[in-house]
Design a protein around this motif. Structure first.
Motif, PDB file in Angstrom:
ATOM      1  N   ASP A 109       0.830  -1.210   0.000  1.00 10.16           N
ATOM      2  CA  ASP A 109       0.000   0.000   0.000  1.00 10.16           C
ATOM      3  C   ASP A 109       0.862   1.257   0.000  1.00 10.16           C
ATOM      4  O   ASP A 109       0.573   2.235  -0.705  1.00 10.16           O
ATOM      5  CB  ASP A 109      -0.927   0.011   1.215  1.00 10.16           C
ATOM      6  CG  ASP A 109      -2.017  -1.045   1.131  1.00 10.16           C
ATOM      7  OD1 ASP A 109      -2.227  -1.583   0.029  1.00 10.16           O
ATOM      8  OD2 ASP A 109      -2.649  -1.322   2.172  1.00 10.16           O
ATOM      9  N   LEU A 110       1.927   1.240   0.804  1.00  3.33           N
ATOM     10  CA  LEU A 110       2.831   2.388   0.875  1.00  3.33           C
ATOM     11  C   LEU A 110       3.522   2.610  -0.461  1.00  3.33           C
ATOM     12  O   LEU A 110       3.627   3.760  -0.938  1.00  3.33           O
ATOM     13  CB  LEU A 110       3.870   2.162   1.980  1.00  3.33           C
ATOM     14  CG  LEU A 110       4.902   3.277   2.179  1.00  3.33           C
ATOM     15  CD1 LEU A 110       4.212   4.576   2.558  1.00  3.33           C
ATOM     16  CD2 LEU A 110       5.917   2.879   3.247  1.00  3.33           C
ATOM     17  N   ASP A 111       3.985   1.539  -1.080  1.00  8.87           N
ATOM     18  CA  ASP A 111       4.646   1.653  -2.382  1.00  8.87           C
ATOM     19  C   ASP A 111       3.683   2.200  -3.433  1.00  8.87           C
ATOM     20  O   ASP A 111       4.076   3.014  -4.282  1.00  8.87           O
ATOM     21  CB  ASP A 111       5.180   0.284  -2.831  1.00  8.87           C
ATOM     22  CG  ASP A 111       6.361  -0.189  -1.982  1.00  8.87           C
ATOM     23  OD1 ASP A 111       6.942   0.657  -1.278  1.00  8.87           O
ATOM     24  OD2 ASP A 111       6.670  -1.393  -2.026  1.00  8.87           O
ATOM     25  N   GLU A 112       2.424   1.757  -3.386  1.00 10.04           N
ATOM     26  CA  GLU A 112       1.437   2.228  -4.353  1.00 10.04           C
ATOM     27  C   GLU A 112       1.141   3.714  -4.152  1.00 10.04           C
ATOM     28  O   GLU A 112       1.018   4.483  -5.123  1.00 10.04           O
ATOM     29  CB  GLU A 112       0.147   1.410  -4.230  1.00 10.04           C
ATOM     30  CG  GLU A 112      -0.976   1.840  -5.154  1.00 10.04           C
ATOM     31  CD  GLU A 112      -0.670   1.649  -6.629  1.00 10.04           C
ATOM     32  OE1 GLU A 112      -1.461   2.116  -7.468  1.00 10.04           O
ATOM     33  OE2 GLU A 112       0.383   1.052  -6.952  1.00 10.04           O
ATOM     34  N   ARG A 113       1.043   4.147  -2.889  1.00  4.15           N
ATOM     35  CA  ARG A 113       0.807   5.567  -2.620  1.00  4.15           C
ATOM     36  C   ARG A 113       1.973   6.413  -3.112  1.00  4.15           C
ATOM     37  O   ARG A 113       1.779   7.500  -3.676  1.00  4.15           O
ATOM     38  CB  ARG A 113       0.569   5.796  -1.123  1.00  4.15           C
ATOM     39  CG  ARG A 113      -0.793   5.328  -0.636  1.00  4.15           C
ATOM     40  CD  ARG A 113      -1.138   5.918   0.724  1.00  4.15           C
ATOM     41  NE  ARG A 113      -0.232   5.470   1.764  1.00  4.15           N
ATOM     42  CZ  ARG A 113      -0.421   4.378   2.491  1.00  4.15           C
ATOM     43  NH1 ARG A 113      -1.497   3.624   2.285  1.00  4.15           N
ATOM     44  NH2 ARG A 113       0.437   4.038   3.436  1.00  4.15           N
ATOM     45  N   LYS A 114       3.189   5.915  -2.911  1.00  2.83           N
ATOM     46  CA  LYS A 114       4.366   6.637  -3.390  1.00  2.83           C
ATOM     47  C   LYS A 114       4.358   6.733  -4.911  1.00  2.83           C
ATOM     48  O   LYS A 114       4.670   7.782  -5.484  1.00  2.83           O
ATOM     49  CB  LYS A 114       5.641   5.937  -2.914  1.00  2.83           C
ATOM     50  CG  LYS A 114       5.947   6.134  -1.446  1.00  2.83           C
ATOM     51  CD  LYS A 114       7.248   5.435  -1.082  1.00  2.83           C
ATOM     52  CE  LYS A 114       7.605   5.654   0.392  1.00  2.83           C
ATOM     53  NZ  LYS A 114       8.856   4.936   0.761  1.00  2.83           N
ATOM     54  N   ARG A 115       3.994   5.637  -5.567  1.00  8.49           N
ATOM     55  CA  ARG A 115       3.953   5.628  -7.029  1.00  8.49           C
ATOM     56  C   ARG A 115       2.929   6.646  -7.546  1.00  8.49           C
ATOM     57  O   ARG A 115       3.213   7.414  -8.469  1.00  8.49           O
ATOM     58  CB  ARG A 115       3.602   4.229  -7.537  1.00  8.49           C
ATOM     59  CG  ARG A 115       3.654   4.099  -9.062  1.00  8.49           C
ATOM     60  CD  ARG A 115       3.089   2.765  -9.521  1.00  8.49           C
ATOM     61  NE  ARG A 115       1.655   2.697  -9.314  1.00  8.49           N
ATOM     62  CZ  ARG A 115       0.755   3.269 -10.110  1.00  8.49           C
ATOM     63  NH1 ARG A 115       1.140   3.983 -11.166  1.00  8.49           N
ATOM     64  NH2 ARG A 115      -0.538   3.148  -9.866  1.00  8.49           N
ATOM     65  N   LEU A 116       1.740   6.641  -6.937  1.00  5.48           N
ATOM     66  CA  LEU A 116       0.704   7.567  -7.359  1.00  5.48           C
ATOM     67  C   LEU A 116       1.114   9.013  -7.099  1.00  5.48           C
ATOM     68  O   LEU A 116       0.814   9.908  -7.894  1.00  5.48           O
ATOM     69  CB  LEU A 116      -0.611   7.248  -6.640  1.00  5.48           C
ATOM     70  CG  LEU A 116      -1.279   5.923  -7.037  1.00  5.48           C
ATOM     71  CD1 LEU A 116      -2.472   5.650  -6.136  1.00  5.48           C
ATOM     72  CD2 LEU A 116      -1.700   5.946  -8.501  1.00  5.48           C
TER      73      LEU A 116
END
Length: 202
Positions: free
Chosen positions: A38-45
């Motif tokens: 989830d953290l990686d996805e938020r960073k990507r977005l």
């Protein structure tokens, strides 16, 4: 026989294996791998959003305007969407100084930019105005359609000397001018449209 019975009494039974019930919702339980995903996805977005904002701010914006001293001749200048009003006025001065001698000793902070009877603060960017859904009486202050810049005559900007405004603010049209107020001069529907137009393509 006694010994045999004793051995049976102390026999260790195998432990039963406990399995997860797939029907039970465990999403509320801590899950380190899921949290990291989830953290990686938020960073990507977030990075994707920031890159999109950078590209939007770098887009050219054609802005019709007139230098207003009681009369005005329509002109046009192309700046970047991310320009502040100060940067826009500096570009106007560079373009107009050869034609208008009185502007040769003038700096951007001695000018106002007025659009749809609204005086825009020097620190605001065109990108901020568009994203916030800034509007005048007849529609958005800044049109973002291809090649449109400012949409119509009401939205054609006026570049004026501050001292001219101070001397004439009791006379039409300066008597109608007001300072930009985000609480009064923004439209949530326009802001939503701007956000949708700026959303990354799926």
């Amino acid at each position: 026989e006694g010994e045999g019975e004793g051995e049976k009494d102390t026999e260790i039974l195998p432990k039963k294996r406990i399995c997860k019930d797939p029907a039970v919702d465990t999403s509320f339980l801590p899950d380190r791998e899921r949290d990291q995903r989830d953290l990686d996805e938020r960073k990507r977005l977030r990075m994707e959003w920031m890159e999109l904002q950078r590209k939007l701010k770098d887009e050219p914006l054609a802005l019709p305007f007139s230098y207003w001293d009681g009369t005005g001749q329509r002109r046009e200048i192309t700046v970047r969407r991310g320009f502040t009003i100060t940067e826009f006025l500096q570009a106007v001065l560079v373009a107009m100084r050869p034609e208008v001698p009185e502007l040769r000793a003038v700096s951007a902070d001695q000018l106002y930019f007025v659009i749809a009877d609204i005086i825009i603060p020097h620190a605001r960017t065109f990108h901020e105005l568009i994203s916030a859904g800034a509007r005048g009486r007849s529609g958005p202050l800044i049109a973002t359609g291809a090649g449109e810049g400012v949409a119509n005559e009401d939205q054609t900007g006026k570049v004026v000397m501050r001292r001219w405004y101070e001397h004439n603010k009791h006379i039409f049209p300066a008597s109608r001018w007001v300072h930009y107020d985000p609480q009064k001069h923004t439209d949530p529907a326009l802001a939503a449209q701007a956000a949708a137009a700026a959303a990354p393509a799926k």
